[in-house]
Design a protein around this motif. Structure first.
Motif, PDB file in Angstrom:
ATOM      1  N   PRO A  56      -0.479  11.150  28.505  1.00  0.00           N
ATOM      2  CA  PRO A  56      -0.946  12.456  28.038  1.00  0.00           C
ATOM      3  C   PRO A  56      -1.701  12.426  26.715  1.00  0.00           C
ATOM      4  O   PRO A  56      -1.664  13.397  25.955  1.00  0.00           O
ATOM      5  N   VAL A  57      -2.402  11.339  26.447  1.00  0.00           N
ATOM      6  CA  VAL A  57      -3.152  11.223  25.193  1.00  0.00           C
ATOM      7  C   VAL A  57      -4.120  12.395  25.009  1.00  0.00           C
ATOM      8  O   VAL A  57      -4.132  13.045  23.960  1.00  0.00           O
ATOM      9  N   PRO A  58      -4.960  12.732  26.009  1.00  0.00           N
ATOM     10  CA  PRO A  58      -5.926  13.816  25.823  1.00  0.00           C
ATOM     11  C   PRO A  58      -5.386  15.181  26.273  1.00  0.00           C
ATOM     12  O   PRO A  58      -6.168  16.078  26.565  1.00  0.00           O
ATOM     13  N   ALA A  98       0.830  -1.202   0.000  1.00  0.00           N
ATOM     14  CA  ALA A  98       0.000   0.000   0.000  1.00  0.00           C
ATOM     15  C   ALA A  98       0.867   1.255   0.000  1.00  0.00           C
ATOM     16  O   ALA A  98       0.597   2.212  -0.734  1.00  0.00           O
ATOM     17  N   VAL A  99       1.912   1.256   0.814  1.00  0.00           N
ATOM     18  CA  VAL A  99       2.804   2.416   0.871  1.00  0.00           C
ATOM     19  C   VAL A  99       3.515   2.615  -0.468  1.00  0.00           C
ATOM     20  O   VAL A  99       3.663   3.743  -0.948  1.00  0.00           O
ATOM     21  N   SER A 100       3.932   1.530  -1.081  1.00  0.00           N
ATOM     22  CA  SER A 100       4.664   1.636  -2.349  1.00  0.00           C
ATOM     23  C   SER A 100       3.800   2.204  -3.466  1.00  0.00           C
ATOM     24  O   SER A 100       4.315   2.812  -4.409  1.00  0.00           O
ATOM     25  N   LYS A 101       2.481   2.025  -3.351  1.00  0.00           N
ATOM     26  CA  LYS A 101       1.570   2.512  -4.391  1.00  0.00           C
ATOM     27  C   LYS A 101       0.876   3.829  -4.021  1.00  0.00           C
ATOM     28  O   LYS A 101       0.055   4.338  -4.783  1.00  0.00           O
ATOM     29  N   ALA A 102       1.213   4.384  -2.881  1.00  0.00           N
ATOM     30  CA  ALA A 102       0.502   5.567  -2.387  1.00  0.00           C
ATOM     31  C   ALA A 102       0.793   6.809  -3.223  1.00  0.00           C
ATOM     32  O   ALA A 102       1.911   7.012  -3.707  1.00  0.00           O
ATOM     33  N   ASP A 103      -0.247   7.633  -3.373  1.00  0.00           N
ATOM     34  CA  ASP A 103      -0.092   8.965  -3.958  1.00  0.00           C
ATOM     35  C   ASP A 103       0.149  10.010  -2.875  1.00  0.00           C
ATOM     36  O   ASP A 103       0.729  11.055  -3.132  1.00  0.00           O
ATOM     37  N   LEU A 104      -0.319   9.716  -1.661  1.00  0.00           N
ATOM     38  CA  LEU A 104      -0.183  10.640  -0.539  1.00  0.00           C
ATOM     39  C   LEU A 104      -0.050   9.828   0.744  1.00  0.00           C
ATOM     40  O   LEU A 104      -0.776   8.851   0.940  1.00  0.00           O
ATOM     41  N   ILE A 105       0.876  10.231   1.603  1.00  0.00           N
ATOM     42  CA  ILE A 105       1.104   9.563   2.882  1.00  0.00           C
ATOM     43  C   ILE A 105       0.890  10.578   4.006  1.00  0.00           C
ATOM     44  O   ILE A 105       1.327  11.727   3.896  1.00  0.00           O
ATOM     45  N   ILE A 106       0.221  10.151   5.065  1.00  0.00           N
ATOM     46  CA  ILE A 106       0.017  11.026   6.226  1.00  0.00           C
ATOM     47  C   ILE A 106       0.564  10.328   7.464  1.00  0.00           C
ATOM     48  O   ILE A 106       0.150   9.211   7.783  1.00  0.00           O
ATOM     49  N   GLU A 107       1.486  10.988   8.131  1.00  0.00           N
ATOM     50  CA  GLU A 107       2.069  10.458   9.356  1.00  0.00           C
ATOM     51  C   GLU A 107       1.893  11.468  10.477  1.00  0.00           C
ATOM     52  O   GLU A 107       1.796  12.671  10.230  1.00  0.00           O
ATOM     53  N   ASN A 108       1.851  10.971  11.688  1.00  0.00           N
ATOM     54  CA  ASN A 108       1.742  11.870  12.836  1.00  0.00           C
ATOM     55  C   ASN A 108       3.025  12.654  13.033  1.00  0.00           C
ATOM     56  O   ASN A 108       3.026  13.862  13.201  1.00  0.00           O
ATOM     57  N   GLY A 109       4.158  11.939  13.026  1.00  0.00           N
ATOM     58  CA  GLY A 109       5.444  12.580  13.250  1.00  0.00           C
ATOM     59  C   GLY A 109       5.729  12.762  14.728  1.00  0.00           C
ATOM     60  O   GLY A 109       5.019  12.259  15.594  1.00  0.00           O
ATOM     61  N   GLY A 110       6.800  13.474  15.026  1.00  0.00           N
ATOM     62  CA  GLY A 110       7.166  13.731  16.412  1.00  0.00           C
ATOM     63  C   GLY A 110       7.636  12.506  17.159  1.00  0.00           C
ATOM     64  O   GLY A 110       7.591  12.466  18.380  1.00  0.00           O
ATOM     65  N   GLY A 111       8.101  11.471  16.419  1.00  0.00           N
ATOM     66  CA  GLY A 111       8.537  10.241  17.047  1.00  0.00           C
ATOM     67  C   GLY A 111       7.417   9.274  17.353  1.00  0.00           C
ATOM     68  O   GLY A 111       7.661   8.191  17.862  1.00  0.00           O
ATOM     69  N   TYR A 112       6.193   9.644  17.017  1.00  0.00           N
ATOM     70  CA  TYR A 112       5.032   8.806  17.354  1.00  0.00           C
ATOM     71  C   TYR A 112       4.932   7.571  16.476  1.00  0.00           C
ATOM     72  O   TYR A 112       4.630   6.481  16.947  1.00  0.00           O
ATOM     73  N   HIS A 156       0.638  13.709  20.780  1.00  0.00           N
ATOM     74  CA  HIS A 156      -0.729  13.297  20.437  1.00  0.00           C
ATOM     75  C   HIS A 156      -1.513  14.479  19.862  1.00  0.00           C
ATOM     76  O   HIS A 156      -2.545  14.888  20.398  1.00  0.00           O
ATOM     77  N   VAL A 157      -1.031  15.002  18.746  1.00  0.00           N
ATOM     78  CA  VAL A 157      -1.603  16.230  18.183  1.00  0.00           C
ATOM     79  C   VAL A 157      -2.987  16.018  17.584  1.00  0.00           C
ATOM     80  O   VAL A 157      -3.674  16.988  17.244  1.00  0.00           O
ATOM     81  N   PHE A 158      -3.408  14.764  17.467  1.00  0.00           N
ATOM     82  CA  PHE A 158      -4.751  14.500  16.933  1.00  0.00           C
ATOM     83  C   PHE A 158      -5.832  14.863  17.929  1.00  0.00           C
ATOM     84  O   PHE A 158      -7.018  14.806  17.604  1.00  0.00           O
ATOM     85  N   TYR A 159      -5.480  15.240  19.147  1.00  0.00           N
ATOM     86  CA  TYR A 159      -6.434  15.788  20.106  1.00  0.00           C
ATOM     87  C   TYR A 159      -6.415  17.324  20.098  1.00  0.00           C
ATOM     88  O   TYR A 159      -7.090  17.945  20.917  1.00  0.00           O
ATOM     89  N   SER A 160      -5.672  17.915  19.192  1.00  0.00           N
ATOM     90  CA  SER A 160      -5.622  19.367  19.042  1.00  0.00           C
ATOM     91  C   SER A 160      -6.489  19.768  17.854  1.00  0.00           C
ATOM     92  O   SER A 160      -6.135  19.527  16.695  1.00  0.00           O
ATOM     93  N   TYR A 161      -7.638  20.380  18.121  1.00  0.00           N
ATOM     94  CA  TYR A 161      -8.558  20.728  17.037  1.00  0.00           C
ATOM     95  C   TYR A 161      -8.002  21.796  16.101  1.00  0.00           C
ATOM     96  O   TYR A 161      -8.203  21.696  14.881  1.00  0.00           O
ATOM     97  N   PRO A 162      -7.282  22.810  16.595  1.00  0.00           N
ATOM     98  CA  PRO A 162      -6.666  23.753  15.657  1.00  0.00           C
ATOM     99  C   PRO A 162      -5.689  23.058  14.695  1.00  0.00           C
ATOM    100  O   PRO A 162      -5.601  23.430  13.518  1.00  0.00           O
ATOM    101  N   THR A 163      -4.987  22.043  15.190  1.00  0.00           N
ATOM    102  CA  THR A 163      -4.088  21.288  14.313  1.00  0.00           C
ATOM    103  C   THR A 163      -4.872  20.528  13.262  1.00  0.00           C
ATOM    104  O   THR A 163      -4.481  20.476  12.088  1.00  0.00           O
ATOM    105  N   MET A 164      -6.001  19.955  13.648  1.00  0.00           N
ATOM    106  CA  MET A 164      -6.814  19.223  12.686  1.00  0.00           C
ATOM    107  C   MET A 164      -7.403  20.152  11.625  1.00  0.00           C
ATOM    108  O   MET A 164      -7.566  19.761  10.472  1.00  0.00           O
ATOM    109  N   VAL A 165      -7.699  21.386  12.000  1.00  0.00           N
ATOM    110  CA  VAL A 165      -8.160  22.365  11.007  1.00  0.00           C
ATOM    111  C   VAL A 165      -7.061  22.604   9.973  1.00  0.00           C
ATOM    112  O   VAL A 165      -7.319  22.659   8.764  1.00  0.00           O
ATOM    113  N   LYS A 166      -5.821  22.736  10.436  1.00  0.00           N
ATOM    114  CA  LYS A 166      -4.684  22.901   9.515  1.00  0.00           C
ATOM    115  C   LYS A 166      -4.547  21.677   8.618  1.00  0.00           C
ATOM    116  O   LYS A 166      -4.267  21.797   7.417  1.00  0.00           O
ATOM    117  N   LEU A 167      -4.726  20.500   9.207  1.00  0.00           N
ATOM    118  CA  LEU A 167      -4.598  19.273   8.424  1.00  0.00           C
ATOM    119  C   LEU A 167      -5.673  19.192   7.350  1.00  0.00           C
ATOM    120  O   LEU A 167      -5.386  18.810   6.211  1.00  0.00           O
TER     121      LEU A 167
END
Length: 301
Positions: free
Chosen positions: A197-199, A83-97, A132-143
């Protein structure tokens, strides 16, 4: 916390990878060959957001997507690598996660564009950082904005649809932000605790004060032994009824976290379960709405 998922070498030249870490599942499917935009997301949190924006124009593979499994171990299959080899776009959390995404991408020699959500967030200013930036709504707006742009670049004919879907999702995220602001107005300053510190970003947006000893949360997150003094101090939060609620990561458990959960229950401190991937049948907004509702209900007890 850094390097939450530790990638092990490729096994005997096979495409399968063995990985360990926190937040688990297997790939939900192979990349599509039907002309849709092929997206690979490290977790179904990000996969859900892409699906909401891309609709039928995208084929999404979410590598981690099952919160019912123990998230401290993860095995990636040949299907994931494909799946990764055929991807057009990849989304990762980053930050060592989710460093396994780098391992997968390097092994596949993919040329797909990658969205690193931590980098997009601008929240990592060095020092201690909650990934755990997926609990940050301003970050999700940017995403949401970035995903709409990237999908539009890959399929210009669907740009208007992508933007309309992104605008609708942004409004829902802004509603979540408004709800957290209301909680801050009513309950800002209340003291709370968590096993990890998930939430954290959700609590910050609500103005809640985390009282968990740093040594306890760090040991749990790193899967290390909890210092006895840190465990004692954490348990004291509940025996003294110093906190209004405990947020418990339902995807991990240890004797220490179970002891803390029991202390909360024994002292009538509400326990709010949180996860790092979407529960079955939920999308990002419904998942976070449930989290907000659970925290509000706990604060009212």
């Amino acid at each position: 916390m850094r390097n939450r998922f530790l990638a092990l070498p490729l096994v005997a030249g096979a495409a399968a990878l063995a990985l360990t870490g926190c937040a688990t599942s297997s790939a939900s499917g192979d990349a599509s060959s039907d002309g849709t935009i092929k997206v690979v997301a490290s977790t179904n949190v990000y996969g859900s957001i892409v699906q909401s924006i891309g609709g039928d124009a995208v084929s999404v593979t979410s590598i981690l997507d099952d919160p019912s499994q123990d998230p401290h171990s993860f095995e990636s299959s040949a299907r994931t690598q494909l799946a990764v080899s055929k991807a057009d776009l990849i989304i990762e959390n980053g930050g060592g996660y989710d460093d396994f995404m780098t391992t997968l991408a390097d092994a596949s020699d993919t040329e797909a564009d990658t969205i690193n959500v931590v980098e997009l967030s601008g929240l990592d200013q060095g020092g201690d950082f909650n990934e755990h930036v997926f609990y940050s709504y301003p970050t999700m707006v940017k995403l949401v904005d970035q995903v709409a742009k990237d999908l539009s670049a890959l399929d210009e004919g669907s740009e208007d649809t992508f933007q309309q879907n992104a605008d609708a999702l942004t409004k829902e995220l802004e509603d979540l932000e408004s709800q957290t602001a209301e909680v801050e107005q009513q309950d800002g300053g209340e003291e709370v605790a968590y096993t990890e510190p998930v939430p954290g970003y959700l609590f910050d947006a609500m103005g809640l004060e985390n009282e968990t000893p740093e040594a306890f949360a760090e040991a749990i997150e790193e899967d290390d032994d909890v210092p006895p003094a840190a465990l004692k101090d954490t348990l004291a939060l509940f025996t003294s009824e110093s906190v209004r609620l405990l947020a418990y990561n339902d995807q991990t458990s240890s004797p220490e976290t179970e002891q803390v959960e029991q202390a909360a229950k024994d002292n009538d401190v509400p326990v709010v379960g949180v996860t790092e991937t979407l529960p079955k049948g939920e999308d990002y907004v419904s998942w976070q709405q449930a989290n907000i509702d659970a925290v509000k209900a706990a604060l009212q007890k």
